[in-house]
Motif scaffolding. Sequence first.
Motif, PDB file in Angstrom:
ATOM      1  N   SER A 119       0.832  -1.204   0.000  1.00 29.22           N
ATOM      2  CA  SER A 119       0.000   0.000   0.000  1.00 29.22           C
ATOM      3  C   SER A 119       0.868   1.255   0.000  1.00 29.22           C
ATOM      4  CB  SER A 119      -0.939   0.003   1.205  1.00 29.22           C
ATOM      5  OG  SER A 119      -0.207  -0.055   2.398  1.00 29.22           O
ATOM      6  N   ALA A 157      -1.781   0.451  -9.658  1.00 30.66           N
ATOM      7  CA  ALA A 157      -3.009  -0.334  -9.492  1.00 30.66           C
ATOM      8  C   ALA A 157      -2.898  -1.656 -10.239  1.00 30.66           C
ATOM      9  CB  ALA A 157      -4.216   0.462  -9.986  1.00 30.66           C
ATOM     10  N   THR A 188      -2.609  -1.231  -3.062  1.00 34.49           N
ATOM     11  CA  THR A 188      -3.652  -0.389  -2.483  1.00 34.49           C
ATOM     12  C   THR A 188      -3.124   1.035  -2.513  1.00 34.49           C
ATOM     13  OG1 THR A 188      -4.451  -2.148  -1.037  1.00 34.49           O
ATOM     14  CG2 THR A 188      -4.976   0.120  -0.390  1.00 34.49           C
ATOM     15  N   ARG A 228      -7.141   8.764   2.243  1.00 34.14           N
ATOM     16  CA  ARG A 228      -8.339   8.010   1.872  1.00 34.14           C
ATOM     17  C   ARG A 228      -8.059   7.164   0.634  1.00 34.14           C
ATOM     18  NH1 ARG A 228     -13.521   9.304   4.063  1.00 34.14           N
ATOM     19  NH2 ARG A 228     -13.320  10.865   5.721  1.00 34.14           N
ATOM     20  N   LEU A 229      -8.688   6.016   0.598  1.00 34.08           N
ATOM     21  CA  LEU A 229      -8.524   5.071  -0.497  1.00 34.08           C
ATOM     22  C   LEU A 229      -8.842   5.729  -1.835  1.00 34.08           C
ATOM     23  CD1 LEU A 229      -8.021   2.031  -1.218  1.00 34.08           C
ATOM     24  CD2 LEU A 229     -10.513   1.755  -1.090  1.00 34.08           C
ATOM     25  N   TYR A 230      -7.983   5.511  -2.817  1.00 33.09           N
ATOM     26  CA  TYR A 230      -8.238   5.998  -4.169  1.00 33.09           C
ATOM     27  C   TYR A 230      -9.169   5.008  -4.863  1.00 33.09           C
ATOM     28  CZ  TYR A 230      -7.573   7.112  -9.078  1.00 33.09           C
ATOM     29  OH  TYR A 230      -7.786   7.421 -10.400  1.00 33.09           O
ATOM     30  N   ARG A 231     -10.348   5.494  -5.295  1.00 36.27           N
ATOM     31  CA  ARG A 231     -11.349   4.639  -5.932  1.00 36.27           C
ATOM     32  C   ARG A 231     -11.681   5.118  -7.343  1.00 36.27           C
ATOM     33  NH1 ARG A 231     -15.948   3.991  -1.380  1.00 36.27           N
ATOM     34  NH2 ARG A 231     -16.389   1.977  -2.326  1.00 36.27           N
ATOM     35  N   GLY A 232     -10.741   5.822  -7.963  1.00 31.52           N
ATOM     36  CA  GLY A 232     -10.959   6.297  -9.324  1.00 31.52           C
ATOM     37  C   GLY A 232     -11.289   7.780  -9.360  1.00 31.52           C
ATOM     38  N   HIS A 261     -14.411   9.632  -7.881  1.00 29.68           N
ATOM     39  CA  HIS A 261     -14.499   9.889  -6.435  1.00 29.68           C
ATOM     40  C   HIS A 261     -13.548  11.002  -5.984  1.00 29.68           C
ATOM     41  CE1 HIS A 261     -17.230   6.720  -5.023  1.00 29.68           C
ATOM     42  NE2 HIS A 261     -16.758   6.024  -6.057  1.00 29.68           N
ATOM     43  N   PRO A 282      -9.759  12.552  -2.510  1.00 30.37           N
ATOM     44  CA  PRO A 282     -10.879  11.603  -2.411  1.00 30.37           C
ATOM     45  C   PRO A 282     -12.059  12.193  -1.647  1.00 30.37           C
ATOM     46  CG  PRO A 282      -8.798  10.539  -1.828  1.00 30.37           C
ATOM     47  CD  PRO A 282      -8.530  12.017  -1.917  1.00 30.37           C
ATOM     48  N   CYS A 296     -14.874   7.561   0.233  1.00 31.03           N
ATOM     49  CA  CYS A 296     -13.668   6.725   0.202  1.00 31.03           C
ATOM     50  C   CYS A 296     -13.185   6.478   1.626  1.00 31.03           C
ATOM     51  CB  CYS A 296     -12.567   7.418  -0.610  1.00 31.03           C
ATOM     52  SG  CYS A 296     -13.020   7.729  -2.328  1.00 31.03           S
TER      53      CYS A 296
END
Length: 196
Positions: free
Chosen positions: A48, A69, A74, A89-93, A96, A107, A111
């Motif tokens: 990550s 990715a 992660t 915060r998680l990158y979700r594209g 987001h 994010p 996220c």
Amino acid sequence: MPFTIAAEKAALRRSVKDTILSPWEKAHSDTLLLERFLALSPVVQASSLLLFYGVDTEPDTVRLLEPLAAMGKTLALPRCLPHRGMEARLYRGTSHLVPGPFGIPEPDTACPVIARDRFDVILVPALCCDRLCYRLGHGGGYYDRYLSGYSGLSVVMCRDKLLQTRLPVDRYDIPVGLVLTETVCLSSSPTEKSGA
């Protein structure tokens, strides 16, 4: 006016921001920096990573998202909080991402937050760095606070053209683990070898 480290840093920020890179120079430098970052052994081994969304004179770090990715990593991006705080915060594209307080995409609140100690590598933004692995940021102190107590690897990508011999530092400044330029890799750890 009395000499202060803060004044010296402010003058250096202005000077660095006035450094002109042609579009070709920036594109060539970005390609070399991003390729070298992706090839770093700790990055290859990481599960990550916390990246940042490069803007202005910073490297185009958005180009790292797809290859990392594809490697199954992660990925997270920072989100600014009140009182100069920061969370990851998680990158979700890109769907987001929303503009943050400085207009930098970050994010959205859908996220999930990722704890700092979950990151194997944190990529840290900087206007410039020195050969002792100190960085000059934009002056908000977000990353200095966030990195305080972090035990993983922090990395800065700094263009050769902006690498300084010695930056003005104060007691709050924390050196990063690695400074990566187009031609050298400098480590703040005496056990790490430079020259990746």
